[in-house]
Motif scaffolding. Structure first.
Motif, PDB file in Angstrom:
ATOM      1  N   ALA A 153      56.568 173.979  22.456  1.00  0.00           N
ATOM      2  CA  ALA A 153      56.075 173.263  21.273  1.00  0.00           C
ATOM      3  C   ALA A 153      54.558 173.115  21.260  1.00  0.00           C
ATOM      4  O   ALA A 153      53.958 173.002  20.197  1.00  0.00           O
ATOM      5  CB  ALA A 153      56.725 171.886  21.173  1.00  0.00           C
ATOM      6  N   ILE A 213      58.568 185.018  13.854  1.00  0.00           N
ATOM      7  CA  ILE A 213      57.216 185.561  14.036  1.00  0.00           C
ATOM      8  C   ILE A 213      57.265 186.750  14.998  1.00  0.00           C
ATOM      9  O   ILE A 213      58.269 186.940  15.690  1.00  0.00           O
ATOM     10  CB  ILE A 213      56.226 184.469  14.524  1.00  0.00           C
ATOM     11  CG1 ILE A 213      56.696 183.861  15.852  1.00  0.00           C
ATOM     12  CG2 ILE A 213      56.044 183.396  13.479  1.00  0.00           C
ATOM     13  CD1 ILE A 213      55.673 182.884  16.444  1.00  0.00           C
ATOM     14  N   PRO A 214      56.210 187.548  15.034  1.00  0.00           N
ATOM     15  CA  PRO A 214      56.210 188.636  16.018  1.00  0.00           C
ATOM     16  C   PRO A 214      56.170 188.045  17.428  1.00  0.00           C
ATOM     17  O   PRO A 214      55.487 187.045  17.647  1.00  0.00           O
ATOM     18  CB  PRO A 214      54.902 189.399  15.738  1.00  0.00           C
ATOM     19  CG  PRO A 214      54.384 188.881  14.443  1.00  0.00           C
ATOM     20  CD  PRO A 214      54.959 187.530  14.236  1.00  0.00           C
ATOM     21  N   PRO A 215      56.902 188.617  18.376  1.00  0.00           N
ATOM     22  CA  PRO A 215      56.840 188.084  19.740  1.00  0.00           C
ATOM     23  C   PRO A 215      55.477 188.374  20.356  1.00  0.00           C
ATOM     24  O   PRO A 215      54.826 189.355  19.993  1.00  0.00           O
ATOM     25  CB  PRO A 215      57.930 188.859  20.476  1.00  0.00           C
ATOM     26  CG  PRO A 215      58.112 190.110  19.705  1.00  0.00           C
ATOM     27  CD  PRO A 215      57.735 189.824  18.282  1.00  0.00           C
ATOM     28  N   PHE A 240      42.187 173.005  26.876  1.00  0.00           N
ATOM     29  CA  PHE A 240      42.011 172.936  25.425  1.00  0.00           C
ATOM     30  C   PHE A 240      40.532 173.040  25.055  1.00  0.00           C
ATOM     31  O   PHE A 240      40.168 173.729  24.114  1.00  0.00           O
ATOM     32  CB  PHE A 240      42.625 171.650  24.863  1.00  0.00           C
ATOM     33  CG  PHE A 240      44.111 171.695  24.775  1.00  0.00           C
ATOM     34  CD1 PHE A 240      44.733 172.313  23.682  1.00  0.00           C
ATOM     35  CD2 PHE A 240      44.914 171.149  25.761  1.00  0.00           C
ATOM     36  CE1 PHE A 240      46.114 172.373  23.589  1.00  0.00           C
ATOM     37  CE2 PHE A 240      46.298 171.197  25.669  1.00  0.00           C
ATOM     38  CZ  PHE A 240      46.900 171.815  24.584  1.00  0.00           C
ATOM     39  N   LEU A 245      44.819 177.677  23.756  1.00  0.00           N
ATOM     40  CA  LEU A 245      45.986 176.934  23.288  1.00  0.00           C
ATOM     41  C   LEU A 245      47.179 177.454  24.084  1.00  0.00           C
ATOM     42  O   LEU A 245      47.728 178.507  23.786  1.00  0.00           O
ATOM     43  CB  LEU A 245      46.181 177.173  21.778  1.00  0.00           C
ATOM     44  CG  LEU A 245      47.298 176.394  21.078  1.00  0.00           C
ATOM     45  CD1 LEU A 245      47.157 174.896  21.261  1.00  0.00           C
ATOM     46  CD2 LEU A 245      47.324 176.718  19.585  1.00  0.00           C
ATOM     47  N   PRO A 283      48.035 188.925  23.369  1.00  0.00           N
ATOM     48  CA  PRO A 283      47.748 190.305  23.762  1.00  0.00           C
ATOM     49  C   PRO A 283      47.349 190.351  25.247  1.00  0.00           C
ATOM     50  O   PRO A 283      46.627 189.468  25.721  1.00  0.00           O
ATOM     51  CB  PRO A 283      46.557 190.686  22.876  1.00  0.00           C
ATOM     52  CG  PRO A 283      46.541 189.676  21.772  1.00  0.00           C
ATOM     53  CD  PRO A 283      47.125 188.434  22.324  1.00  0.00           C
ATOM     54  N   VAL A 285      45.188 191.838  27.166  1.00  0.00           N
ATOM     55  CA  VAL A 285      43.787 191.646  27.599  1.00  0.00           C
ATOM     56  C   VAL A 285      43.341 190.193  27.507  1.00  0.00           C
ATOM     57  O   VAL A 285      42.662 189.672  28.398  1.00  0.00           O
ATOM     58  CB  VAL A 285      42.788 192.510  26.773  1.00  0.00           C
ATOM     59  CG1 VAL A 285      42.741 193.924  27.315  1.00  0.00           C
ATOM     60  CG2 VAL A 285      43.114 192.495  25.280  1.00  0.00           C
ATOM     61  N   ALA A 286      43.761 189.547  26.423  1.00  0.00           N
ATOM     62  CA  ALA A 286      43.357 188.160  26.220  1.00  0.00           C
ATOM     63  C   ALA A 286      44.025 187.249  27.244  1.00  0.00           C
ATOM     64  O   ALA A 286      43.393 186.344  27.804  1.00  0.00           O
ATOM     65  CB  ALA A 286      43.711 187.708  24.804  1.00  0.00           C
TER      66      ALA A 286
ATOM     67  N   LYS B 184      54.272 165.215  18.728  1.00  0.00           N
ATOM     68  CA  LYS B 184      55.701 165.236  18.423  1.00  0.00           C
ATOM     69  C   LYS B 184      56.116 163.839  18.012  1.00  0.00           C
ATOM     70  O   LYS B 184      55.611 162.858  18.532  1.00  0.00           O
ATOM     71  CB  LYS B 184      56.510 165.598  19.674  1.00  0.00           C
ATOM     72  CG  LYS B 184      56.570 167.052  20.040  1.00  0.00           C
ATOM     73  CD  LYS B 184      57.390 167.167  21.323  1.00  0.00           C
ATOM     74  CE  LYS B 184      57.488 168.564  21.845  1.00  0.00           C
ATOM     75  NZ  LYS B 184      57.958 168.531  23.254  1.00  0.00           N
ATOM     76  N   PRO B 214      42.030 174.302  18.708  1.00  0.00           N
ATOM     77  CA  PRO B 214      40.756 174.933  19.092  1.00  0.00           C
ATOM     78  C   PRO B 214      40.433 176.037  18.081  1.00  0.00           C
ATOM     79  O   PRO B 214      41.333 176.723  17.622  1.00  0.00           O
ATOM     80  CB  PRO B 214      41.063 175.560  20.468  1.00  0.00           C
ATOM     81  CG  PRO B 214      42.388 175.015  20.912  1.00  0.00           C
ATOM     82  CD  PRO B 214      43.104 174.578  19.688  1.00  0.00           C
ATOM     83  N   PRO B 283      40.774 185.837  20.567  1.00  0.00           N
ATOM     84  CA  PRO B 283      39.774 186.217  21.567  1.00  0.00           C
ATOM     85  C   PRO B 283      39.142 187.572  21.194  1.00  0.00           C
ATOM     86  O   PRO B 283      39.834 188.485  20.723  1.00  0.00           O
ATOM     87  CB  PRO B 283      40.591 186.343  22.852  1.00  0.00           C
ATOM     88  CG  PRO B 283      41.881 185.628  22.592  1.00  0.00           C
ATOM     89  CD  PRO B 283      42.122 185.726  21.126  1.00  0.00           C
ATOM     90  N   VAL B 285      38.195 190.345  22.643  1.00  0.00           N
ATOM     91  CA  VAL B 285      38.799 191.622  23.065  1.00  0.00           C
ATOM     92  C   VAL B 285      40.052 191.948  22.262  1.00  0.00           C
ATOM     93  O   VAL B 285      40.272 193.105  21.884  1.00  0.00           O
ATOM     94  CB  VAL B 285      39.158 191.622  24.577  1.00  0.00           C
ATOM     95  CG1 VAL B 285      37.946 191.957  25.413  1.00  0.00           C
ATOM     96  CG2 VAL B 285      39.807 190.307  25.009  1.00  0.00           C
TER      97      VAL B 285
END
Lengths: 460, 460
Positions: A153, A213-215, A240, A245, A283, A285-286, B184, B214, B283, B285
């Motif tokens: 969450a 959503i896309p995984p 944070f 996040l 992703p 790299v991130a 929550k 962020p 990010p 990259v």
């Protein structure tokens, strides 16, 4: 009282395999994962919305209480028939009606099990984030009725954030559709959100539309042990503030570290005041860069131990420790009451300390696991329900935890609901005006008070 | 009718600079950004919740209609006093009460302007995504009352997704707080979400708590022109299937491409059937790789023209074309009616074609701009409100667009609300049972029907 002719009506609606009223069945559906019990008169298993509607028509005509239920994993007594009557078990309405890849939505019946749904989605390369701890058995209908959360969450939100629409059978038996397969919708009042989290007190959920959503490309977990509890708060802030996040940010206290280590021997440092699990995704790299950054932050804080998962298997290995918490605690005492309060994130560590004080005051064992990233604590009150004297102390401790949470700007419940457990303390958070509005809405939608009576708010 | 003694009561509540009832003031607050008008008897500017509460107490005693209003940018007549009475302007309650960096929340009064709030947040390195087109002047209170969206909704969602709590003054003048500064909360019914999008018909919003995230490390925009409208649908599918969740994915049709190019001379290919704007963030990259991937997809589809912003300035340059759409269209006809329907994303291109057919049928000029990533179309009906004959055709066209959206599984409104504009077509989407439930809730919270009457649903 359900007389013979009414019983026959129900029998006719649900068919031979849809009605149970022998002793064993009634007992089986008299409780959920909370300590409170209530004996139903009959247990019904409808298979269609039409059957649910027909049942509600009879129930409202005859003024019979109806408590809807899925797998019964509720932790606040929400699925217990407090006034007897009907337990309406929705587990036979368990079809995934549609996974619409193009529109990134899914439509299903309420009895679908959360994890079955998640597994099915992997075939479509789609992702549905809400992951309550009970997801292996809990139903989606229950997850909607309770607005269930879970570790993910922090980044991804809870059930309500994925809900596009519902089919609901009202107290009268009328059927209503709220929402559609669209990502945005501001047509009229947000009835979808009103029913989400209403714990079966406003209507029976018979169909659910969620968005997908896309995984994430990849995910990585870090497990970090800190000597000092305050460092757990510090690392959270640093992450944070560093613009990261996290998917999840879990925190276990020293009592739990010891319970788990004694039980599972996973090599946790037993002197650690805090064990923190941090998951990041995105992703490749991130994610790599974020893991590096978090690792460095933990070193700055002189962490006792840092474990970084390099593979999916290592990821699972780390989460195993967290998941074994509930099994481990069961070895210690026969009853575990999962408390659930949420404070503003900056109040998390202070709230940990307050719970420890309360545990000491009432001489109770209360380890804490927390979804720290969103300030949601689960103090686990380990006790024995048969020990009447201890249970009195437990009740006092729970009320004090609730009061302290509200005092720190928090809420009575982050994801378990009010159910019957917290009806008494509800005014503490929402006040008299809030209670009046709650009653007005309940009365507008269920004037006879037959839908899961005595839950959330006491009507009469 | 507000008689002299009641007027004096109001005067006393809001002070010398808080009450206006001279002709110019009344006319100024008789309209919003929609075509419908209604004359108030008095315009009040409260400065505190206490004043709002006192006003509501008198209004309910005297049965005077009250229409709350911020900047009046509403596109469906939501802020027009349909039955006269009081216009309650909340623009003087415009303090940002707190930006709580540690808890990642902000608390503010309803009159705070969205963009002012966003600018303030940059000082704290925090981000509030909702970005309605009117954000430079629209108030946060209005944004909550309408559950406002914007281009960034594709990835980040809309107002409701950031709302943690509200202070609301009820019809009776009672003050209620819903929600808290927690990530929550499942305490009782989700009243926060019930009030969000209720268009001032259930209560007056006097305080708002939102969560913050962020800010992304970087953002990049691509502008792509396609010869064929279908390619706009294809690129959208390819992006999502490629695992990319774009921040925004906007689509302008050929009419708009020409209107903008004739007005702003930004070098758009006038033969393009579709101009697509794609923004990604995250990010550095990861964003770089995503831009590369999208660029390649566009080439595969033989895009007419691909422009990639390399700097923040180039980013702004691209968005300028999109933003100039409304200015450009104003050159053509005196009145623009911004329609707003949302279909399942796979129905976006079919819906574009349906709108074109309707435009042809009624001989109207209806360019379309769409938040394509979430299926939200804004057909802009360019007309002249003084031309009675043409307006009849406009009304028919609007009703047909609404009907077609619902037929394609879509909704009557994605972000502009029902207001007074779509009261008549509401049953088309929510059905008779939905209307009955809507009325029951309205009646439960506003039994006298004094809060923004005739909006969303017709009570009496």
């Amino acid at each position: 009282m359900i007389n013979e002719s009414v019983r026959e009506e129900f029998q006719k609606i649900v068919g031979d395999d849809g009605l149970y009223d022998h002793e064993e069945a009634l007992v089986s559906y008299s409780y959920d994962a909370f300590t409170f019990e209530g004996m139903p008169e009959v247990v019904l298993f409808p298979k269609t919305t039409k059957e649910v509607s027909a049942i509600m028509k009879v129930a409202s005509r005859e003024n019979i209480p109806v408590t809807a239920r899925g797998a019964g994993t509720n932790l606040t007594g929400g699925s217990v028939p407090a006034r007897g009557g009907i337990v309406l078990v929705l587990t036979k309405m368990n079809k995934i009606i549609e996974i619409d890849k193009e529109n990134r939505t899914a439509t299903m019946e309420p009895g679908v099990i959360n994890m079955d749904f998640q597994k099915e989605l992997t075939k479509y390369n789609l992702f549905f984030p809400p992951d309550p701890a009970s997801m292996a058995i809990a139903t989606m209908g229950g997850n909607v009725a309770e607005n269930a959360g879970g570790p993910r969450a922090v980044k991804y939100g809870v059930m309500k954030d994925y809900l596009l629409g519902l089919e609901v059978v009202l107290a009268s038996g009328d059927v209503m559709m709220t929402g559609r397969k669209t990502m945005k919708n501001v047509t009229g009042y947000n009835l979808t959100q009103l029913f989400c989290g209403s714990e079966g007190t406003l209507g029976i959920i018979t169909k659910i539309i969620v968005k997908l959503i896309p995984p994430p490309e990849t995910r990585r977990t870090l497990q970090v042990a800190f000597k000092d509890l305050d460092d757990a708060g510090r690392i959270s802030t640093m992450i944070f503030d560093g613009g990261i996040l996290p998917v999840a940010l879990e925190l276990l206290d020293n009592i739990f570290v010891n319970i788990i280590e004694d039980y599972a021997h996973v090599g946790l440092p037993k002197e650690a005041e805090a064990l923190v699990l941090i998951e990041v995704d995105g992703p490749e790299v991130a994610v790599e860069a974020q893991v590096e950054k978090i690792h460095q932050m933990c070193e700055e804080l002189d962490a006792l131990d840092i474990k970084v998962a390099r593979t999916a298997e290592e990821n699972d290995e780390i989460w195993k420790a967290r998941r074994s918490a509930y099994g481990a605690e069961a070895q210690l005492r026969p009853t575990a009451i999962a408390e659930d309060c949420t404070v503003p994130v900056a109040q998390l560590v202070p709230m940990f300390r307050e719970v420890a004080k309360i545990a000491k005051k009432y001489d109770l064992l209360i380890p804490i696991v927390a979804h720290a990233g969103d300030g949601n604590l689960h103090p686990q009150i380990l006790t024995d329900i048969r020990d009447k004297e201890e249970m009195k102390r437990v009740e006092k401790a729970i009320d004090e935890i609730s009061a302290k949470s509200v005092e720190l700007g928090g809420t009575l419940t982050g994801e378990h609901g009010i159910g019957i457990a917290k009806v008494g303390v509800l005014p503490m958070e929402i006040g008299e005006v809030g209670i009046a509005v709650t009653k007005a809405i309940k009365n507008a939608l269920d004037p006879q008070n037959i839908l899961n009576p005595d839950k959330i708010v006491q009507m009469n």
